[in-house]
Design an enzyme around this catalytic site. Structure first.
Site: not given
Length: 232
Positions: A166, A171, A189-191
């Site tokens: 992601t 978002n 990580s972003h996710a």
């Protein structure tokens, strides 16, 4: 600026990259008009010094070479990248040669790393995938495989997002999701971060979720154990 730290990609990186791309495409249009490249967008795959050479009329990559670079880049995904660059990773050094205190620290560090990341390398079962336990909780719902923002309209309230990875673009989906599952990524990580922020179960680094989970399949996401099970 701290309050917009999550928008750094939007307010700096993406804007800067967009301005740079517009400049590169303008140069590409000039070269395409002169017949030096096939399409303006092919100029994006030239290096900086190559761009300078082509725009100044000096020797540079041919139109066919740039077209081949574009074909190579657009026909591959992140999964085609090699697992490592350079020599294969070597096992950690034997801590027995260290002073006793330092040796204990190194052994403890190894134990922690194994406990944190070992599950992402564990073998999958027929109907269960293993990854990193990124966000606590258990959720069961329909899997929705999404590869990029063009498919966001397919997400419905309560879906389990199944994707390779992601970015900030995802978002907008977070208030709708019941859980997140990704092929790649670690605990930072972003996710993983946004799953914890929104309090929804998350399992990252499964390696094969997008290949083994059919779109619409019912899955159970165990964010405590780092497991994703196809239940129907």
């Amino acid at each position: 600026m701290y309050r917009i730290r999550d928008e750094r990609g939007v307010f700096s990186d993406i804007w800067a990259a967009g301005i740079l791309r517009r400049a590169v495409l303008a140069g590409g249009r000039r070269l395409a008009a002169k017949g030096r490249i096939h399409e303006a967008e092919h100029f994006v795959d030239a290096g900086f010094e190559e761009m300078r050479a082509l725009l100044s009329g000096a020797d540079g990559p041919s139109a066919d070479e740039l077209a081949q670079r574009v074909e190579f880049r657009t026909s591959r995904t992140a999964k085609d990248a090699p697992a490592v660059l350079g020599d294969p990773p070597q096992p950690p050094p034997d801590p027995s040669g260290l002073p006793p205190a330092a040796g204990r620290v190194m052994r403890a560090t190894g134990i922690v790393i194994g406990a944190m990341f070992g599950s992402s390398e564990a073998q999958h079962e027929e109907h269960m995938l293993r990854g990193l336990a990124a966000s606590r909780g258990v959720y069961e719902g329909p899997a929705r495989r999404v590869s990029d923002p063009s498919e966001f309209g397919r997400i419905a309230q309560g879906d389990v997002l199944v994707t390779e990875s992601t970015t900030e673009a995802f978002n907008i989906l977070l208030p709708l999701l019941g859980a997140i599952v990704t092929d790649s990524g670690g605990l930072l990580s972003h996710a993983a971060i946004v799953a914890r922020e929104y309090g929804i179960p998350g399992v990252v680094g499964t390696r094969e979720a997008t290949e083994r989970i059919a779109d619409g399949a019912r899955v159970r996401v165990d964010g405590d154990a780092g497991e994703v099970t196809v239940v129907g």
